[in-house]
Design a protein around this motif. Sequence first.
Motif, PDB file in Angstrom:
ATOM      1  N   MET A   1      18.470  54.767  78.120  1.00 44.75           N
ATOM      2  CA  MET A   1      17.846  55.822  77.338  1.00 44.75           C
ATOM      3  C   MET A   1      17.330  55.231  76.015  1.00 44.75           C
ATOM      4  O   MET A   1      18.040  54.525  75.317  1.00 44.75           O
ATOM      5  N   THR A   2      16.110  55.522  75.688  1.00 41.59           N
ATOM      6  CA  THR A   2      15.495  55.000  74.470  1.00 41.59           C
ATOM      7  C   THR A   2      15.862  55.884  73.282  1.00 41.59           C
ATOM      8  O   THR A   2      15.758  57.097  73.345  1.00 41.59           O
ATOM      9  N   THR A   3      16.269  55.242  72.216  1.00 41.43           N
ATOM     10  CA  THR A   3      16.591  55.950  70.986  1.00 41.43           C
ATOM     11  C   THR A   3      15.305  56.222  70.220  1.00 41.43           C
ATOM     12  O   THR A   3      14.455  55.342  70.094  1.00 41.43           O
ATOM     13  N   THR A   4      15.187  57.438  69.705  1.00 41.09           N
ATOM     14  CA  THR A   4      14.048  57.762  68.858  1.00 41.09           C
ATOM     15  C   THR A   4      14.516  57.746  67.416  1.00 41.09           C
ATOM     16  O   THR A   4      15.522  58.352  67.064  1.00 41.09           O
ATOM     17  N   ARG A   5      13.787  57.029  66.600  1.00 44.59           N
ATOM     18  CA  ARG A   5      14.098  56.930  65.179  1.00 44.59           C
ATOM     19  C   ARG A   5      13.026  57.685  64.391  1.00 44.59           C
ATOM     20  O   ARG A   5      11.887  57.800  64.842  1.00 44.59           O
ATOM     21  N   THR A   6      13.414  58.158  63.226  1.00 42.41           N
ATOM     22  CA  THR A   6      12.504  58.928  62.385  1.00 42.41           C
ATOM     23  C   THR A   6      12.269  58.195  61.078  1.00 42.41           C
ATOM     24  O   THR A   6      13.216  57.787  60.404  1.00 42.41           O
ATOM     25  N   LEU A   7      11.002  58.039  60.741  1.00 40.31           N
ATOM     26  CA  LEU A   7      10.594  57.432  59.489  1.00 40.31           C
ATOM     27  C   LEU A   7       9.886  58.487  58.662  1.00 40.31           C
ATOM     28  O   LEU A   7       8.863  59.030  59.077  1.00 40.31           O
ATOM     29  N   LEU A   8      10.468  58.793  57.508  1.00 43.68           N
ATOM     30  CA  LEU A   8       9.865  59.729  56.567  1.00 43.68           C
ATOM     31  C   LEU A   8       9.276  58.919  55.426  1.00 43.68           C
ATOM     32  O   LEU A   8       9.973  58.102  54.809  1.00 43.68           O
ATOM     33  N   LEU A   9       8.009  59.124  55.168  1.00 44.19           N
ATOM     34  CA  LEU A   9       7.302  58.397  54.108  1.00 44.19           C
ATOM     35  C   LEU A   9       6.830  59.396  53.067  1.00 44.19           C
ATOM     36  O   LEU A   9       6.072  60.316  53.383  1.00 44.19           O
ATOM     37  N   LEU A  10       7.304  59.225  51.851  1.00 45.95           N
ATOM     38  CA  LEU A  10       6.980  60.152  50.768  1.00 45.95           C
ATOM     39  C   LEU A  10       6.349  59.403  49.611  1.00 45.95           C
ATOM     40  O   LEU A  10       6.957  58.484  49.048  1.00 45.95           O
ATOM     41  N   ARG A  11       5.135  59.798  49.280  1.00 45.65           N
ATOM     42  CA  ARG A  11       4.535  59.289  48.045  1.00 45.65           C
ATOM     43  C   ARG A  11       5.125  60.111  46.911  1.00 45.65           C
ATOM     44  O   ARG A  11       5.259  61.336  47.014  1.00 45.65           O
ATOM     45  N   HIS A  12       5.514  59.460  45.832  1.00 43.51           N
ATOM     46  CA  HIS A  12       6.118  60.172  44.704  1.00 43.51           C
ATOM     47  C   HIS A  12       5.254  61.350  44.281  1.00 43.51           C
ATOM     48  O   HIS A  12       4.038  61.374  44.509  1.00 43.51           O
ATOM     49  N   ALA A  13       5.886  62.332  43.652  1.00 45.02           N
ATOM     50  CA  ALA A  13       5.175  63.509  43.169  1.00 45.02           C
ATOM     51  C   ALA A  13       4.300  63.148  41.962  1.00 45.02           C
ATOM     52  O   ALA A  13       4.384  62.035  41.424  1.00 45.02           O
ATOM     53  N   THR A  14       3.492  64.086  41.530  1.00 46.57           N
ATOM     54  CA  THR A  14       2.540  63.862  40.445  1.00 46.57           C
ATOM     55  C   THR A  14       3.246  63.429  39.161  1.00 46.57           C
ATOM     56  O   THR A  14       4.192  64.075  38.709  1.00 46.57           O
ATOM     57  N   ALA A  15       2.756  62.341  38.611  1.00 46.26           N
ATOM     58  CA  ALA A  15       3.330  61.768  37.392  1.00 46.26           C
ATOM     59  C   ALA A  15       2.426  62.056  36.197  1.00 46.26           C
ATOM     60  O   ALA A  15       1.245  62.376  36.336  1.00 46.26           O
ATOM     61  N   ALA A  95      14.940  46.517  58.639  1.00 45.82           N
ATOM     62  CA  ALA A  95      16.292  46.057  58.323  1.00 45.82           C
ATOM     63  C   ALA A  95      17.304  47.195  58.284  1.00 45.82           C
ATOM     64  O   ALA A  95      18.506  46.956  58.277  1.00 45.82           O
ATOM     65  N   ALA A  96      16.832  48.423  58.276  1.00 44.37           N
ATOM     66  CA  ALA A  96      17.738  49.575  58.241  1.00 44.37           C
ATOM     67  C   ALA A  96      18.278  49.831  59.641  1.00 44.37           C
ATOM     68  O   ALA A  96      17.527  49.871  60.609  1.00 44.37           O
ATOM     69  N   ASP A  97      19.556  50.017  59.740  1.00 48.37           N
ATOM     70  CA  ASP A  97      20.181  50.239  61.038  1.00 48.37           C
ATOM     71  C   ASP A  97      20.675  51.679  61.129  1.00 48.37           C
ATOM     72  O   ASP A  97      21.867  51.933  61.303  1.00 48.37           O
ATOM     73  N   VAL A  98      19.759  52.615  60.947  1.00 50.69           N
ATOM     74  CA  VAL A  98      20.087  54.036  60.977  1.00 50.69           C
ATOM     75  C   VAL A  98      19.002  54.778  61.754  1.00 50.69           C
ATOM     76  O   VAL A  98      17.938  54.224  62.035  1.00 50.69           O
ATOM     77  N   ALA A  99      19.258  56.028  62.054  1.00 45.25           N
ATOM     78  CA  ALA A  99      18.306  56.816  62.852  1.00 45.25           C
ATOM     79  C   ALA A  99      17.151  57.366  62.018  1.00 45.25           C
ATOM     80  O   ALA A  99      16.025  57.464  62.506  1.00 45.25           O
ATOM     81  N   THR A 100      17.428  57.738  60.764  1.00 38.74           N
ATOM     82  CA  THR A 100      16.389  58.349  59.934  1.00 38.74           C
ATOM     83  C   THR A 100      16.349  57.691  58.569  1.00 38.74           C
ATOM     84  O   THR A 100      17.347  57.683  57.849  1.00 38.74           O
ATOM     85  N   VAL A 101      15.187  57.144  58.233  1.00 36.21           N
ATOM     86  CA  VAL A 101      14.967  56.483  56.948  1.00 36.21           C
ATOM     87  C   VAL A 101      13.889  57.241  56.185  1.00 36.21           C
ATOM     88  O   VAL A 101      12.854  57.593  56.744  1.00 36.21           O
ATOM     89  N   ALA A 146       9.942  55.116  69.011  1.00 41.54           N
ATOM     90  CA  ALA A 146      10.812  54.950  70.177  1.00 41.54           C
ATOM     91  C   ALA A 146      11.410  53.547  70.139  1.00 41.54           C
ATOM     92  O   ALA A 146      10.692  52.567  69.987  1.00 41.54           O
ATOM     93  N   GLY A 147      12.731  53.479  70.245  1.00 40.79           N
ATOM     94  CA  GLY A 147      13.382  52.173  70.277  1.00 40.79           C
ATOM     95  C   GLY A 147      13.699  51.649  68.904  1.00 40.79           C
ATOM     96  O   GLY A 147      14.100  52.379  68.009  1.00 40.79           O
ATOM     97  N   SER A 148      13.470  50.381  68.713  1.00 42.40           N
ATOM     98  CA  SER A 148      13.880  49.664  67.514  1.00 42.40           C
ATOM     99  C   SER A 148      12.857  49.802  66.390  1.00 42.40           C
ATOM    100  O   SER A 148      11.661  49.938  66.619  1.00 42.40           O
ATOM    101  N   TRP A 149      13.366  49.706  65.147  1.00 41.51           N
ATOM    102  CA  TRP A 149      12.476  49.649  63.989  1.00 41.51           C
ATOM    103  C   TRP A 149      11.646  48.369  63.998  1.00 41.51           C
ATOM    104  O   TRP A 149      10.623  48.284  63.331  1.00 41.51           O
ATOM    105  N   ALA A 150      12.089  47.377  64.746  1.00 47.80           N
ATOM    106  CA  ALA A 150      11.416  46.080  64.734  1.00 47.80           C
ATOM    107  C   ALA A 150       9.974  46.159  65.216  1.00 47.80           C
ATOM    108  O   ALA A 150       9.149  45.334  64.852  1.00 47.80           O
ATOM    109  N   ASP A 151       9.651  47.162  66.042  1.00 43.98           N
ATOM    110  CA  ASP A 151       8.272  47.291  66.537  1.00 43.98           C
ATOM    111  C   ASP A 151       7.797  48.737  66.424  1.00 43.98           C
ATOM    112  O   ASP A 151       7.776  49.467  67.405  1.00 43.98           O
ATOM    113  N   PRO A 152       7.411  49.146  65.214  1.00 42.63           N
ATOM    114  CA  PRO A 152       6.924  50.513  65.039  1.00 42.63           C
ATOM    115  C   PRO A 152       5.419  50.643  65.271  1.00 42.63           C
ATOM    116  O   PRO A 152       4.803  51.600  64.839  1.00 42.63           O
ATOM    117  N   SER A 153       4.829  49.686  65.963  1.00 43.96           N
ATOM    118  CA  SER A 153       3.368  49.625  66.078  1.00 43.96           C
ATOM    119  C   SER A 153       2.756  50.803  66.816  1.00 43.96           C
ATOM    120  O   SER A 153       1.560  51.027  66.724  1.00 43.96           O
TER     121      SER A 153
END
Length: 172
Positions: A1-15, A95-101, A146-153
């Motif tokens: 079974m393939t693990t699905t990982r979640t990547l959340l990308l947030l640009r900082h709020a208005t400065a 390098a993160a070994d977690v499901a959601t970054v 899907a799978g490892s962070w090593a290949d998020p292509s």
Amino acid sequence: MTTTRTLLLLRHATAEPARPGHADADRRLSSRGEAEADGVGAFLREQGLVVDRVLCSPAVRTRQTLERLGLDAPVELVPLLYQAGSDEVLELVAAADVATVLVVGHAPAVPGVVYDVADPGSSSPAASAAVADRFPPATLARLEVAGSWADPSSAVLVEVRLPAGADGQHFV
């Protein structure tokens, strides 16, 4: 079974604008930025998104954005994120070994990751269109890998949340 990982990308709020005699990294959130960051935090809670690890630039505006999210997750301040390119962000995520970054960073790196790895064939058309030619402050993108962070292509851009006033808010 393939693990699905979640990547959340947030640009900082208005400065705030640059202040004479102060370094760019010391720019603080504006009152608008504070409200934007509060909105992102509320959105994450409404969606039930649980973050396992946060990678955050040490710049004042990114740390203030993160603080206003109200998350209960381990945080790593990563100096490299202040001027990183998208490749460097991806190396940090790999390098993160977690499901959601969650990465709280800056343009052009944060949007660059989305543009570099989101597979146009499987990503949400509405989410892709929402950030096709812009990625304003306080924009949050959620990608699934899907799978490892090593290949998020071939990550799937699942949804995008734009700040209020940016032609709508949530694109799935």
